[in-house]
Design a protein around this motif. Structure first.
Motif, PDB file in Angstrom:
ATOM      1  N   ARG A 142      -3.117 -21.559 -19.523  1.00 24.56           N
ATOM      2  CA  ARG A 142      -2.384 -22.248 -20.582  1.00 24.56           C
ATOM      3  C   ARG A 142      -2.015 -21.224 -21.661  1.00 24.56           C
ATOM      4  O   ARG A 142      -2.423 -20.066 -21.628  1.00 24.56           O
ATOM      5  N   MET A 143      -1.223 -21.669 -22.635  1.00 26.45           N
ATOM      6  CA  MET A 143      -0.680 -20.788 -23.676  1.00 26.45           C
ATOM      7  C   MET A 143      -1.768 -19.996 -24.408  1.00 26.45           C
ATOM      8  O   MET A 143      -1.637 -18.786 -24.599  1.00 26.45           O
ATOM      9  N   LYS A 144      -2.838 -20.650 -24.819  1.00 24.98           N
ATOM     10  CA  LYS A 144      -3.882 -19.956 -25.593  1.00 24.98           C
ATOM     11  C   LYS A 144      -4.486 -18.804 -24.798  1.00 24.98           C
ATOM     12  O   LYS A 144      -4.629 -17.697 -25.299  1.00 24.98           O
ATOM     13  N   ARG A 145      -4.830 -19.074 -23.545  1.00 25.36           N
ATOM     14  CA  ARG A 145      -5.439 -18.032 -22.704  1.00 25.36           C
ATOM     15  C   ARG A 145      -4.434 -16.931 -22.378  1.00 25.36           C
ATOM     16  O   ARG A 145      -4.790 -15.748 -22.348  1.00 25.36           O
ATOM     17  N   SER A 171      -2.804 -10.159 -25.304  1.00 23.69           N
ATOM     18  CA  SER A 171      -3.049  -9.650 -26.671  1.00 23.69           C
ATOM     19  C   SER A 171      -1.796  -9.733 -27.534  1.00 23.69           C
ATOM     20  O   SER A 171      -1.440  -8.786 -28.236  1.00 23.69           O
ATOM     21  N   VAL A 172      -1.120 -10.874 -27.444  1.00 22.33           N
ATOM     22  CA  VAL A 172       0.048 -11.135 -28.282  1.00 22.33           C
ATOM     23  C   VAL A 172      -0.109 -12.529 -28.879  1.00 22.33           C
ATOM     24  O   VAL A 172      -0.868 -13.361 -28.382  1.00 22.33           O
ATOM     25  N   SER A 173       0.632 -12.787 -29.939  1.00 18.72           N
ATOM     26  CA  SER A 173       0.562 -14.097 -30.578  1.00 18.72           C
ATOM     27  C   SER A 173       1.362 -15.128 -29.796  1.00 18.72           C
ATOM     28  O   SER A 173       2.210 -14.792 -28.961  1.00 18.72           O
ATOM     29  N   ARG A 174       1.086 -16.383 -30.095  1.00 15.23           N
ATOM     30  CA  ARG A 174       1.864 -17.464 -29.487  1.00 15.23           C
ATOM     31  C   ARG A 174       3.333 -17.330 -29.876  1.00 15.23           C
ATOM     32  O   ARG A 174       4.220 -17.593 -29.073  1.00 15.23           O
ATOM     33  N   ALA A 179       2.284 -30.569 -21.311  1.00 16.16           N
ATOM     34  CA  ALA A 179       1.383 -29.515 -20.867  1.00 16.16           C
ATOM     35  C   ALA A 179       2.091 -28.571 -19.908  1.00 16.16           C
ATOM     36  O   ALA A 179       2.706 -28.996 -18.940  1.00 16.16           O
ATOM     37  N   VAL A 180       2.020 -27.279 -20.213  1.00 15.56           N
ATOM     38  CA  VAL A 180       2.607 -26.258 -19.353  1.00 15.56           C
ATOM     39  C   VAL A 180       1.587 -25.154 -19.116  1.00 15.56           C
ATOM     40  O   VAL A 180       0.617 -25.004 -19.868  1.00 15.56           O
ATOM     41  N   GLY A 181       1.826 -24.369 -18.082  1.00 13.92           N
ATOM     42  CA  GLY A 181       0.968 -23.243 -17.779  1.00 13.92           C
ATOM     43  C   GLY A 181       1.754 -22.190 -17.021  1.00 13.92           C
ATOM     44  O   GLY A 181       2.884 -22.422 -16.595  1.00 13.92           O
ATOM     45  N   TRP A 182       1.154 -21.033 -16.883  1.00 12.22           N
ATOM     46  CA  TRP A 182       1.776 -19.920 -16.176  1.00 12.22           C
ATOM     47  C   TRP A 182       0.907 -19.528 -15.000  1.00 12.22           C
ATOM     48  O   TRP A 182      -0.326 -19.508 -15.104  1.00 12.22           O
ATOM     49  N   LEU A 183       1.545 -19.202 -13.897  1.00 14.25           N
ATOM     50  CA  LEU A 183       0.810 -18.681 -12.749  1.00 14.25           C
ATOM     51  C   LEU A 183       0.363 -17.258 -13.069  1.00 14.25           C
ATOM     52  O   LEU A 183       1.181 -16.412 -13.465  1.00 14.25           O
ATOM     53  N   VAL A 184      -0.926 -17.007 -12.929  1.00 15.69           N
ATOM     54  CA  VAL A 184      -1.473 -15.685 -13.242  1.00 15.69           C
ATOM     55  C   VAL A 184      -0.794 -14.621 -12.396  1.00 15.69           C
ATOM     56  O   VAL A 184      -0.481 -13.531 -12.885  1.00 15.69           O
ATOM     57  N   GLU A 185      -0.528 -14.935 -11.147  1.00 14.45           N
ATOM     58  CA  GLU A 185       0.126 -13.977 -10.244  1.00 14.45           C
ATOM     59  C   GLU A 185       1.496 -13.554 -10.794  1.00 14.45           C
ATOM     60  O   GLU A 185       1.854 -12.372 -10.759  1.00 14.45           O
TER      61      GLU A 185
END
Length: 69
Positions: free
Chosen positions: A11-14, A20-23, A53-59
């Motif tokens: 998710r955005m926070k993680r 190491s950048v801001s939202r 709710a959104v998220g990013w694939l780590v890959e």
């Protein structure tokens, strides 16, 4: 194609912590109207049909990082 048990979504926070950048920076990278827009930055995916709710694939994020070296 990876097994579903191997797919990781952040998710955005993680994501902000991992990079190491801001939202705000993440939003700038995603915003085509921003001078800091990065068209190569991975697009988020919806995690729920109703909510925002959104998220990013780590890959995808790791692949993007590799291109920045």
């Amino acid at each position: 194609m990876p097994d579903r048990s191997e797919v990781r979504v952040v998710r955005m926070k993680r994501l902000s912590e991992l990079l190491s950048v801001s939202r705000s920076t993440l939003y700038d990278w995603l915003n085509p109207g921003s001078p800091r827009h990065d068209p190569a930055f991975p697009r988020p995916m919806r995690l729920s049909a109703k909510g925002g709710a959104v998220g990013w694939l780590v890959e995808d994020v790791m692949r993007w990082l590799d291109t920045r070296k």
